[in-house]
Write a protein that holds these residues in place. Structure first.
Motif, PDB file in Angstrom:
ATOM      1  N   PHE A 178       0.863  -1.172   0.000  1.00 23.48           N
ATOM      2  CA  PHE A 178       0.000   0.000   0.000  1.00 23.48           C
ATOM      3  C   PHE A 178       0.899   1.220   0.000  1.00 23.48           C
ATOM      4  N   PRO A 179       0.732   2.137  -0.967  1.00 20.16           N
ATOM      5  CA  PRO A 179       1.650   3.277  -1.067  1.00 20.16           C
ATOM      6  C   PRO A 179       1.758   4.065   0.229  1.00 20.16           C
ATOM      7  N   ASP A 180       2.970   4.478   0.558  1.00 20.27           N
ATOM      8  CA  ASP A 180       3.214   5.191   1.803  1.00 20.27           C
ATOM      9  C   ASP A 180       2.367   6.456   1.916  1.00 20.27           C
ATOM     10  N   ASP A 181       2.262   7.200   0.819  1.00 22.17           N
ATOM     11  CA  ASP A 181       1.527   8.458   0.920  1.00 22.17           C
ATOM     12  C   ASP A 181       0.035   8.231   1.126  1.00 22.17           C
ATOM     13  N   LEU A 182      -0.504   7.132   0.591  1.00 19.11           N
ATOM     14  CA  LEU A 182      -1.912   6.822   0.828  1.00 19.11           C
ATOM     15  C   LEU A 182      -2.143   6.409   2.271  1.00 19.11           C
ATOM     16  N   ALA A 183      -1.152   5.759   2.872  1.00 18.25           N
ATOM     17  CA  ALA A 183      -1.289   5.360   4.269  1.00 18.25           C
ATOM     18  C   ALA A 183      -1.264   6.568   5.197  1.00 18.25           C
ATOM     19  N   GLU A 184      -0.696   7.670   4.727  1.00 19.30           N
ATOM     20  CA  GLU A 184      -0.548   8.845   5.571  1.00 19.30           C
ATOM     21  C   GLU A 184      -1.673   9.861   5.403  1.00 19.30           C
ATOM     22  N   SER A 185      -2.267   9.943   4.224  1.00 21.56           N
ATOM     23  CA  SER A 185      -3.347  10.897   3.996  1.00 21.56           C
ATOM     24  C   SER A 185      -4.246  10.398   2.884  1.00 21.56           C
ATOM     25  N   ALA A 186      -5.526  10.742   2.962  1.00 27.92           N
ATOM     26  CA  ALA A 186      -6.499  10.275   1.985  1.00 27.92           C
ATOM     27  C   ALA A 186      -6.600  11.257   0.820  1.00 27.92           C
ATOM     28  N   PRO A 187      -6.764  10.758  -0.424  1.00 25.84           N
ATOM     29  CA  PRO A 187      -7.007  11.641  -1.554  1.00 25.84           C
ATOM     30  C   PRO A 187      -8.465  12.114  -1.526  1.00 25.84           C
ATOM     31  N   ASP A 188      -8.862  12.877  -2.512  1.00 26.12           N
ATOM     32  CA  ASP A 188     -10.264  13.301  -2.585  1.00 26.12           C
ATOM     33  C   ASP A 188     -11.182  12.097  -2.740  1.00 26.12           C
ATOM     34  N   LEU A 189     -10.713  11.092  -3.479  1.00 19.06           N
ATOM     35  CA  LEU A 189     -11.445   9.833  -3.581  1.00 19.06           C
ATOM     36  C   LEU A 189     -10.446   8.698  -3.696  1.00 19.06           C
ATOM     37  N   LEU A 190     -10.644   7.657  -2.884  1.00 13.57           N
ATOM     38  CA  LEU A 190      -9.864   6.429  -2.988  1.00 13.57           C
ATOM     39  C   LEU A 190     -10.766   5.363  -3.595  1.00 13.57           C
ATOM     40  N   LEU A 191     -10.331   4.795  -4.710  1.00 11.57           N
ATOM     41  CA  LEU A 191     -11.097   3.772  -5.406  1.00 11.57           C
ATOM     42  C   LEU A 191     -10.389   2.436  -5.236  1.00 11.57           C
ATOM     43  N   VAL A 192     -11.067   1.478  -4.608  1.00 13.30           N
ATOM     44  CA  VAL A 192     -10.498   0.150  -4.349  1.00 13.30           C
ATOM     45  C   VAL A 192     -11.290  -0.875  -5.152  1.00 13.30           C
ATOM     46  N   VAL A 193     -10.580  -1.624  -6.005  1.00 11.73           N
ATOM     47  CA  VAL A 193     -11.241  -2.536  -6.936  1.00 11.73           C
ATOM     48  C   VAL A 193     -10.583  -3.904  -6.850  1.00 11.73           C
ATOM     49  N   GLY A 194     -11.384  -4.972  -6.766  1.00 12.13           N
ATOM     50  CA  GLY A 194     -10.773  -6.286  -6.734  1.00 12.13           C
ATOM     51  C   GLY A 194     -11.785  -7.411  -6.683  1.00 12.13           C
ATOM     52  N   ASP A 195     -11.257  -8.637  -6.676  1.00 11.53           N
ATOM     53  CA  ASP A 195     -12.098  -9.812  -6.512  1.00 11.53           C
ATOM     54  C   ASP A 195     -11.987 -10.314  -5.073  1.00 11.53           C
ATOM     55  N   GLU A 196     -12.435 -11.539  -4.828  1.00  8.96           N
ATOM     56  CA  GLU A 196     -12.463 -12.024  -3.450  1.00  8.96           C
ATOM     57  C   GLU A 196     -11.078 -12.110  -2.821  1.00  8.96           C
ATOM     58  N   THR A 197     -10.038 -12.296  -3.642  1.00  3.71           N
ATOM     59  CA  THR A 197      -8.692 -12.350  -3.070  1.00  3.71           C
ATOM     60  C   THR A 197      -8.256 -11.000  -2.517  1.00  3.71           C
ATOM     61  N   ALA A 198      -8.916  -9.927  -2.934  1.00  5.20           N
ATOM     62  CA  ALA A 198      -8.589  -8.583  -2.454  1.00  5.20           C
ATOM     63  C   ALA A 198      -9.355  -8.201  -1.193  1.00  5.20           C
ATOM     64  N   ILE A 199     -10.332  -9.014  -0.773  1.00  8.80           N
ATOM     65  CA  ILE A 199     -11.172  -8.631   0.360  1.00  8.80           C
ATOM     66  C   ILE A 199     -10.373  -8.374   1.640  1.00  8.80           C
ATOM     67  N   PRO A 200      -9.410  -9.229   2.027  1.00  3.05           N
ATOM     68  CA  PRO A 200      -8.660  -8.925   3.254  1.00  3.05           C
ATOM     69  C   PRO A 200      -7.949  -7.590   3.190  1.00  3.05           C
ATOM     70  N   ALA A 201      -7.314  -7.293   2.059  1.00  2.04           N
ATOM     71  CA  ALA A 201      -6.645  -5.995   1.913  1.00  2.04           C
ATOM     72  C   ALA A 201      -7.658  -4.864   1.909  1.00  2.04           C
ATOM     73  N   ALA A 202      -8.778  -5.052   1.204  1.00  2.95           N
ATOM     74  CA  ALA A 202      -9.807  -4.016   1.143  1.00  2.95           C
ATOM     75  C   ALA A 202     -10.346  -3.699   2.532  1.00  2.95           C
ATOM     76  N   ALA A 203     -10.552  -4.734   3.338  1.00  2.00           N
ATOM     77  CA  ALA A 203     -11.056  -4.516   4.694  1.00  2.00           C
ATOM     78  C   ALA A 203     -10.055  -3.722   5.523  1.00  2.00           C
ATOM     79  N   GLY A 204      -8.767  -4.031   5.388  1.00  2.00           N
ATOM     80  CA  GLY A 204      -7.747  -3.286   6.112  1.00  2.00           C
ATOM     81  C   GLY A 204      -7.635  -1.848   5.636  1.00  2.00           C
ATOM     82  N   ILE A 205      -7.771  -1.641   4.328  1.00  2.00           N
ATOM     83  CA  ILE A 205      -7.725  -0.288   3.780  1.00  2.00           C
ATOM     84  C   ILE A 205      -8.912   0.529   4.295  1.00  2.00           C
TER      85      ILE A 205
END
Length: 265
Positions: free
Chosen positions: A128-155
């Motif tokens: 996960f990019p360092d700058d995204l971990a530090e501050s949110a953009p105007d919109l964060l778009l998260v796209v994926g299939d079921e393998t992405a769900i654990p990461a999506a939940a953490g994000i």
């Protein structure tokens, strides 16, 4: 098998302390033990590489880092590497949410995991990019299939108050859906495979707000390539605004999470 690994990835020994089915096709395997002291996988979408015996069932080989990278106590021992997202690491316990699909070593490990089983893994790797971990953009778009769900939940959990995010997640059916929680403002759309609407269609339908939109994508490798193309060429996101991973490859079980190659502008 042979593998080229990028140091420095710490090698950690742990054991399974609990196994819980979250959905019919996703299992949470919680790891614990003193080997996790000092583990640094506490960022959204952090990844670890499990060192598995052939077939994924049984004790992992004894290994350490040597001058040439990964060194096995038995040089003739065979092993498999499978990459998983850290769903959560807190209070000395590491949750790994594994999708139960296919017949590879990772799936065999997840299906057979039992309390007390030894586990050896490498990592964490930051995805996960360092700058995204530090501050949110105007919109964060998260796209994926079921393998992405654990990461999506953490994000989602890491999104700060006032942050805005759109999640587009494709699964087999409603039984695979899991709740996402956040301090920020979430819009979550679940797409059911075979329902007539693809992830690319859903991405095209997103209304981008003024300001900067950042996208984080994780899916089957070919799908991830197509999604990057849609985000860059059709929605006009910049090169640095799209982070994409091929978490798996159709008709092949990958040894590692791969960055989706960037296309020429």
């Amino acid at each position: 098998m042979t593998a080229v690994l990028r140091p420095p990835l710490a090698i950690t020994s742990a054991e399974v302390v609990s196994v819980v089915d979250l959905t019919p096709r996703m299992r949470r395997i919680t790891l614990g033990g003193p080997g996790l002291d000092g583990f640094a996988g506490d960022r959204p979408a952090d990844a670890i590489k499990l060192l598995l015996p052939p077939g994924g069932v049984g004790a992992p080989p004894v290994a350490s880092w040597g001058a040439d990278g990964l060194t096995l106590a038995d040089p003739a021992a065979e092993f498999e590497l499978r990459t998983y997202t850290v769903r959560r690491f807190t209070s000395g316990l590491l949750d790994v949410d594994a999708v139960l699909h296919g017949h590879g070593p990772g799936t065999s490990w997840a299906r057979s995991a039992a309390v007390g089983d030894p586990v050896t893994f490498l990592g964490p790797r930051r995805d996960f990019p360092d700058d995204l971990a530090e501050s949110a953009p105007d919109l964060l778009l998260v796209v994926g299939d079921e393998t992405a769900i654990p990461a999506a939940a953490g994000i989602a959990e890491a999104l700060p108050e006032g942050g805005r995010a759109v999640f587009l997640l494709e699964v087999d059916d409603a039984a695979d859906e899991l709740p996402l929680t956040s301090r920020g403002s979430l819009s979550v759309t679940w797409l059911h495979r075979g329902g007539g609407r693809s992830l690319a269609d859903a991405v095209r339908a997103v209304a981008l707000p003024p300001g900067r939109t950042r996208a984080w994508v994780a899916a089957e490798s070919g799908v991830a390539v197509g999604l990057r193309r849609v985000l860059r060429r059709e929605l006009g996101l910049g090169r640095g605004d799209v982070t994409a991973f091929g978490y798996w490859q159709r008709d092949r079980v990958a040894d590692d999470i791969d960055d989706v190659p960037e296309e020429p502008s």
